[in-house]
Design a protein around this motif. Structure first.
Motif, mmCIF file in Angstrom:
data_model
loop_
_atom_site.group_PDB
_atom_site.id
_atom_site.type_symbol
_atom_site.label_atom_id
_atom_site.label_comp_id
_atom_site.label_asym_id
_atom_site.label_seq_id
_atom_site.Cartn_x
_atom_site.Cartn_y
_atom_site.Cartn_z
ATOM 1 N N THR A 279 25.291 29.026 17.277
ATOM 2 C CA THR A 279 25.312 29.629 17.536
ATOM 3 C C THR A 279 26.100 31.104 18.390
ATOM 4 O O THR A 279 26.530 31.321 19.873
ATOM 5 N N GLY A 280 26.802 31.114 17.044
ATOM 6 C CA GLY A 280 27.854 32.810 17.687
ATOM 7 C C GLY A 280 29.025 32.347 17.830
ATOM 8 O O GLY A 280 29.680 33.118 18.521
ATOM 9 N N VAL A 281 29.747 30.888 17.901
ATOM 10 C CA VAL A 281 30.827 30.639 18.607
ATOM 11 C C VAL A 281 32.153 31.140 17.505
ATOM 12 O O VAL A 281 31.849 30.687 16.022
ATOM 13 N N VAL A 282 33.210 32.209 17.198
ATOM 14 C CA VAL A 282 34.227 32.384 16.831
ATOM 15 C C VAL A 282 34.931 31.417 16.861
ATOM 16 O O VAL A 282 35.435 31.495 18.024
ATOM 17 N N THR A 283 35.453 30.513 16.099
ATOM 18 C CA THR A 283 36.179 29.675 16.012
ATOM 19 C C THR A 283 37.670 29.942 15.171
ATOM 20 O O THR A 283 37.630 31.104 14.605
ATOM 21 N N VAL A 284 38.926 30.065 15.823
ATOM 22 C CA VAL A 284 40.786 30.219 16.171
ATOM 23 C C VAL A 284 41.018 28.799 15.508
ATOM 24 O O VAL A 284 41.280 27.965 16.316
#
Length: 302
Positions: A279-284
């Protein structure tokens, strides 16, 4: 301030101020007093909007104005300024002195590097962010310059990390303990401050009852909309796929933001990471949050 402005402030005549300058010029020049003429005066008039036709212009900065207050005798305003300065000096001397416990001495090289990193991260990079946000003609050049500065900042951070590892120090422990002690509300506020530090604007922490999985919204320096999900979970917790699905749906389908960040004090499960990638979510994750807190600029915001 000009000579006329100084005279008006102290309730004196212009001639009295000029006579004072004549008698105490070296002292006032040491306080910043100077006379502009020629090209320097022309540039100053253009910037300030002053329309004076005089061939020279005397200027008094704040320190020089206070210096005049010390030298003027027959001015009630000057007397009040002197009383104020004496009161401030008295208060400064009577305040309790904070004597912290002695710590390990920091080498000169480390202090210089830390100061450079602080200036780059807190002053220079935000300045470039502001310029980029308002500039159209030189936007590409400013972006390239900012990237060069961020490279220097990252190298200094890596350099300190390597040195700390070689010396057996644990610089991340204090950051880790600080994050661990935060409530989920404090963690959301902490992430919001990190966003602002890295140049984001319009940063808002949303109400928990109506956030739909989005805890923080904002806008990057280059104009992208941002939505952030915060998960403050310690120990062996991982962000489950259900939370990631909810956040991805809210960020992409409902709000349609340009950048979706899922920030957690733990790691992400394999399923939640897979959903983020799709989905294009950037995880941190935890390590990245610790580095971000310690001063490393988040890559997704560059």
């Amino acid at each position: 301030m000009t000579t006329a402005m100084v005279a008006a402030y102290f309730g004196a005549t212009v001639e009295a101020i000029r006579a004072l300058v004549h008698d105490h010029r070296p002292e006032l020049e040491a306080s910043g007093y100077r006379v502009l003429s020629g090209r320097e005066l022309s540039d100053f008039k253009q910037l300030s909007g002053i329309r004076s036709r005089t061939p020279s212009l005397a200027l008094f900065p704040r320190r020089a104005v206070l210096n005049v207050a010390m030298l003027l005798r027959d001015s009630e305003v000057a007397r009040q300024v002197r009383v104020y300065l004496l009161d401030m000096e008295y208060l400064a001397r009577t305040q309790p002195v904070d004597n912290p416990a002695p710590t390990e001495p920091v080498s000169l090289d480390d202090r210089i590097d830390q100061r450079i990193t602080h200036i780059l991260g807190r002053t220079v990079v935000p300045m470039f962010n502001a310029l980029i946000a308002t500039s159209g003609e030189h936007r590409r050049e400013l972006l390239e310059l900012r990237e060069d500065i961020e490279n220097v900042e990252r190298r200094l951070c890596r350099h300190h990390k390597r040195l700390a590892t070689l010396e057996g120090a644990a610089p991340a422990e204090n950051v880790r303990s600080t994050l661990k002690a935060m409530t989920w509300q404090a963690f959301e506020q902490h992430v919001a401050e990190l966003l602002r530090r890295d140049g984001c604007t319009d940063v808002v922490v949303r109400q928990a009852r109506s956030d739909r999985g989005i805890d923080i919204t904002g806008r990057t320096a280059d104009g992208r909309t941002v939505a952030v999900q915060c998960k403050n979970r310690s120990g062996r917790w991982t962000v489950p796929s259900a939370d990631m699905q909810k956040f991805a749906g809210a960020a992409q389908a409902i709000n349609r933001v340009d950048l979706a960040l899922s920030v957690a004090t733990c790691n992400f499960s394999h399923e939640s990471q897979a959903i983020a990638d799709l989905t294009g979510v950037v995880t941190v994750n935890r390590e990245e949050v610790e580095a971000w807190t310690a001063g490393v600029r988040l890559k997704a915001l560059r």
